[in-house]
Write a protein that holds these residues in place. Structure first.
Motif, PDB file in Angstrom:
ATOM      1  N   UNK A  18       0.788  -1.423  -0.450  1.00 32.80           N
ATOM      2  CA  UNK A  18       0.273  -0.539  -0.212  1.00 32.80           C
ATOM      3  C   UNK A  18       0.530   1.311  -0.237  1.00 32.80           C
ATOM      4  N   UNK A  19       1.027   1.722   1.295  1.00 30.23           N
ATOM      5  CA  UNK A  19       2.273   2.780   1.783  1.00 30.23           C
ATOM      6  C   UNK A  19       3.178   2.210   1.997  1.00 30.23           C
ATOM      7  N   UNK A  20       4.400   2.291   1.588  1.00 31.02           N
ATOM      8  CA  UNK A  20       5.143   1.757   2.254  1.00 31.02           C
ATOM      9  C   UNK A  20       5.834   2.400   4.039  1.00 31.02           C
ATOM     10  N   UNK A  21       5.570   1.720   4.966  1.00 31.95           N
ATOM     11  CA  UNK A  21       6.090   2.681   6.162  1.00 31.95           C
ATOM     12  C   UNK A  21       5.068   3.493   7.061  1.00 31.95           C
ATOM     13  N   UNK A  22       3.846   2.861   6.312  1.00 37.21           N
ATOM     14  CA  UNK A  22       2.776   3.251   6.637  1.00 37.21           C
ATOM     15  C   UNK A  22       1.238   2.380   7.339  1.00 37.21           C
ATOM     16  N   UNK A  23       2.136   0.995   7.556  1.00 35.32           N
ATOM     17  CA  UNK A  23       1.222   0.393   7.670  1.00 35.32           C
ATOM     18  C   UNK A  23       0.605   0.481   8.703  1.00 35.32           C
ATOM     19  N   UNK A  24       1.102   0.845   9.512  1.00 38.45           N
ATOM     20  CA  UNK A  24       0.574   0.978  11.192  1.00 38.45           C
ATOM     21  C   UNK A  24      -0.831   2.330  11.300  1.00 38.45           C
ATOM     22  N   UNK A  25      -1.127   2.903  10.426  1.00 41.31           N
ATOM     23  CA  UNK A  25      -2.007   3.863  10.161  1.00 41.31           C
ATOM     24  C   UNK A  25      -3.029   3.192   8.899  1.00 41.31           C
ATOM     25  N   UNK A  26      -3.007   1.912   8.603  1.00 40.73           N
ATOM     26  CA  UNK A  26      -3.476   1.345   7.097  1.00 40.73           C
ATOM     27  C   UNK A  26      -5.295   1.776   7.451  1.00 40.73           C
ATOM     28  N   UNK A  27      -5.617   1.626   8.833  1.00 36.13           N
ATOM     29  CA  UNK A  27      -7.043   1.414   9.424  1.00 36.13           C
ATOM     30  C   UNK A  27      -7.403   2.676   8.744  1.00 36.13           C
ATOM     31  N   UNK A  28      -6.554   3.918   8.740  1.00 36.34           N
ATOM     32  CA  UNK A  28      -7.032   5.534   8.865  1.00 36.34           C
ATOM     33  C   UNK A  28      -6.983   5.473   7.057  1.00 36.34           C
ATOM     34  N   UNK A  29      -5.492   5.014   6.365  1.00 35.27           N
ATOM     35  CA  UNK A  29      -5.840   4.963   5.656  1.00 35.27           C
ATOM     36  C   UNK A  29      -7.030   4.752   4.246  1.00 35.27           C
ATOM     37  N   UNK A  77     -14.740  -2.651  -9.336  1.00 38.25           N
ATOM     38  CA  UNK A  77     -15.096  -3.751  -8.171  1.00 38.25           C
ATOM     39  C   UNK A  77     -13.789  -4.376  -8.908  1.00 38.25           C
ATOM     40  N   UNK A  78     -12.978  -3.806  -9.791  1.00 36.31           N
ATOM     41  CA  UNK A  78     -11.861  -4.736  -9.741  1.00 36.31           C
ATOM     42  C   UNK A  78     -10.400  -4.370  -9.020  1.00 36.31           C
ATOM     43  N   UNK A  79     -10.933  -3.596  -8.815  1.00 34.45           N
ATOM     44  CA  UNK A  79      -9.283  -3.365  -7.094  1.00 34.45           C
ATOM     45  C   UNK A  79     -10.129  -3.299  -6.007  1.00 34.45           C
ATOM     46  N   UNK A  80     -11.250  -3.710  -5.877  1.00 33.22           N
ATOM     47  CA  UNK A  80     -12.065  -3.541  -4.490  1.00 33.22           C
ATOM     48  C   UNK A  80     -11.070  -4.617  -3.332  1.00 33.22           C
ATOM     49  N   UNK A  81     -11.392  -5.744  -3.659  1.00 30.13           N
ATOM     50  CA  UNK A  81     -11.015  -7.069  -3.448  1.00 30.13           C
ATOM     51  C   UNK A  81      -9.902  -6.602  -2.349  1.00 30.13           C
ATOM     52  N   UNK A  82      -8.597  -6.909  -3.143  1.00 27.78           N
ATOM     53  CA  UNK A  82      -7.141  -6.828  -2.865  1.00 27.78           C
ATOM     54  C   UNK A  82      -7.076  -4.695  -2.125  1.00 27.78           C
ATOM     55  N   UNK A  83      -7.360  -3.852  -2.907  1.00 29.79           N
ATOM     56  CA  UNK A  83      -7.233  -2.679  -2.314  1.00 29.79           C
ATOM     57  C   UNK A  83      -8.139  -3.245  -0.785  1.00 29.79           C
ATOM     58  N   UNK A  84      -9.181  -2.940  -0.278  1.00 27.51           N
ATOM     59  CA  UNK A  84      -9.211  -3.077   0.891  1.00 27.51           C
ATOM     60  C   UNK A  84      -9.177  -4.352   1.472  1.00 27.51           C
ATOM     61  N   UNK A  85      -9.045  -5.385   1.159  1.00 29.16           N
ATOM     62  CA  UNK A  85      -8.389  -6.455   2.224  1.00 29.16           C
ATOM     63  C   UNK A  85      -7.046  -5.622   2.408  1.00 29.16           C
ATOM     64  N   UNK A  86      -5.980  -5.207   2.086  1.00 27.03           N
ATOM     65  CA  UNK A  86      -4.179  -4.806   1.842  1.00 27.03           C
ATOM     66  C   UNK A  86      -4.103  -3.794   3.282  1.00 27.03           C
ATOM     67  N   UNK A  92      -2.357  -8.967   2.640  1.00 28.04           N
ATOM     68  CA  UNK A  92      -1.473  -7.817   1.895  1.00 28.04           C
ATOM     69  C   UNK A  92      -1.199  -9.790   0.659  1.00 28.04           C
ATOM     70  N   UNK A  93      -1.253 -11.241   0.616  1.00 34.34           N
ATOM     71  CA  UNK A  93      -0.904 -11.238   0.406  1.00 34.34           C
ATOM     72  C   UNK A  93      -2.362 -12.348  -0.739  1.00 34.34           C
ATOM     73  N   UNK A  94      -1.696 -11.787  -2.496  1.00 33.92           N
ATOM     74  CA  UNK A  94      -2.808 -12.143  -3.546  1.00 33.92           C
ATOM     75  C   UNK A  94      -2.410 -13.642  -4.033  1.00 33.92           C
ATOM     76  N   UNK A  95      -3.050 -14.701  -4.930  1.00 35.58           N
ATOM     77  CA  UNK A  95      -2.581 -16.376  -5.379  1.00 35.58           C
ATOM     78  C   UNK A  95      -2.060 -14.916  -7.202  1.00 35.58           C
ATOM     79  N   UNK A  96      -1.255 -15.907  -6.885  1.00 33.02           N
ATOM     80  CA  UNK A  96      -0.512 -15.231  -8.763  1.00 33.02           C
ATOM     81  C   UNK A  96      -1.741 -15.857  -9.489  1.00 33.02           C
ATOM     82  N   UNK A  97      -2.370 -16.287 -10.264  1.00 32.76           N
ATOM     83  CA  UNK A  97      -3.966 -16.619 -10.971  1.00 32.76           C
ATOM     84  C   UNK A  97      -4.596 -15.557 -11.144  1.00 32.76           C
ATOM     85  N   UNK A  98      -5.285 -15.185  -9.669  1.00 33.61           N
ATOM     86  CA  UNK A  98      -5.766 -14.269  -9.601  1.00 33.61           C
ATOM     87  C   UNK A  98      -4.928 -13.117  -9.203  1.00 33.61           C
ATOM     88  N   UNK A  99      -4.038 -12.802  -9.327  1.00 37.05           N
ATOM     89  CA  UNK A  99      -3.315 -11.165  -9.374  1.00 37.05           C
ATOM     90  C   UNK A  99      -3.573 -11.790 -11.252  1.00 37.05           C
TER      91      UNK A  99
END
Length: 314
Positions: A18-29, A77-86, A92-99
């Motif tokens: 997502x934003x490297x170094x900002x993992x602690x505030x991901x819930x706000x992002x 909808x294409x970006x929603x699953x991985x972005x909100x998951x992250x 932060x992991x996504x299957x190769x074929x799903x990617x």
């Protein structure tokens, strides 16, 4: 450790960033992204419902607007699953074929948006330059054909991308630069010759965005020539006003693409955070603002919304 498939030199999963170094505030992002998704989905669904229920809007211009709204929903909808998951759940992991599948849909919807904007410019060209034959030229079967040709062209252009990635040994890393999958991002992780990927990627981009933008420019040159020949100043302004929403949509789509391309070309001169933000703007701002622009700039859409609201209140 990186999870690699030893037989094909491909990772079992990719790690999203997502934003490297900002993992602690991901819930706000995550909050602004959730707001953007809700706005995009509600706004585009509202446009579709308004056009469907109001008979005054059953015209070619608004059928093309429906195509644009469906495409924007698909992009969101294409970006929603991985972005909100992250950002929401730190998945932060996504299957190769799903990617690969996500990459295919993101690029396809982007190419389709460009094609739809060309179709909308053709609609404005016919409406202003040949209004007497407007209904005869833009018949329902022809509009359906235009829509299907845009889908076919875009998906066929992107179809080789997953196979071009699968042929590459991914062994530098499995960490992507964003919270979603893109061809260029996956390609940079390969430790083999990526000339074919680069050449085809450049060809498909120029063939799609280059030709589409050229057709849009030519359409507006002819529209402008026609408008300048109109004697009445009021009629000239009225004709140009019917193009205002489309011009805004074109700028909203192509300006971020150009900005991202410039940053990729001269990336070392821009802070990494700026590059990341530009990429997110490219994917998320257009689906959010397109329904807003058409609702604000198009009188018929505004009237239709007021008719629906007044009917519901009664």
């Amino acid at each position: 450790m990186t999870d690699f498939n030893s037989s094909s030199f491909q990772p079992g999963t990719f790690q999203l960033m997502g934003f490297p170094g900002q993992e602690a505030v991901y819930h706000w992002i995550a909050v602004p992204f959730v707001v953007l998704y809700i706005t995009a989905i509600v706004g585009n669904c509202l446009v579709l419902c308004i056009v469907r229920t109001d008979r005054h809007l059953h015209r070619p211009m608004y059928w093309f607007l429906c195509m644009l709204s469906v495409n924007d929903l698909g992009m969101s909808l294409s970006t929603l699953p991985t972005l909100l998951g992250t950002f929401c759940f730190h998945f932060t992991s996504v299957n190769f074929d799903a990617c690969l599948a996500q990459m295919f849909f993101i690029h396809t919807f982007s190419f389709m948006e460009s094609g739809i904007l060309v179709a909308m410019s053709f609609d404005r060209f016919v409406a202003i330059c040949n209004p007497l034959r407007y209904a005869a030229i833009l018949t329902t079967p022809r509009i359906v054909g235009i829509g299907l040709s845009i889908v076919f062209k875009s998906s066929s252009m992107i179809f080789p991308f997953p196979f071009l990635i699968k042929r590459l040994p991914i062994c530098k890393s499995n960490a992507l630069s964003h919270a979603y999958c893109l061809h260029s991002d996956m390609m940079r992780l390969a430790c083999a010759d990526t000339t074919i990927n680069n050449v085809y990627g450049l060809f498909s981009t120029l063939f799609t965005y280059g030709l589409d933008s050229l057709f849009i420019i030519l359409s507006y040159i002819m529209i402008l020539m026609t408008v300048l020949n109109i004697a009445s100043r009021e009629q000239r302004l009225t004709a140009l006003n019917t193009c205002a929403s489309h011009i805004c949509a074109v700028l909203l789509f192509y300006v971020p693409i150009i900005a991202v391309a410039v940053m990729h070309r001269f990336g070392k001169h821009f802070p990494h955070l700026v590059q990341i933000l530009a990429s997110y703007i490219y994917l998320f701002v257009t689906p959010v603002l397109n329904p807003v622009i058409y609702s604000v700039k198009t009188k018929e859409i505004r009237k239709a919304i007021l008719r629906v609201l007044s009917r519901d209140l009664i």
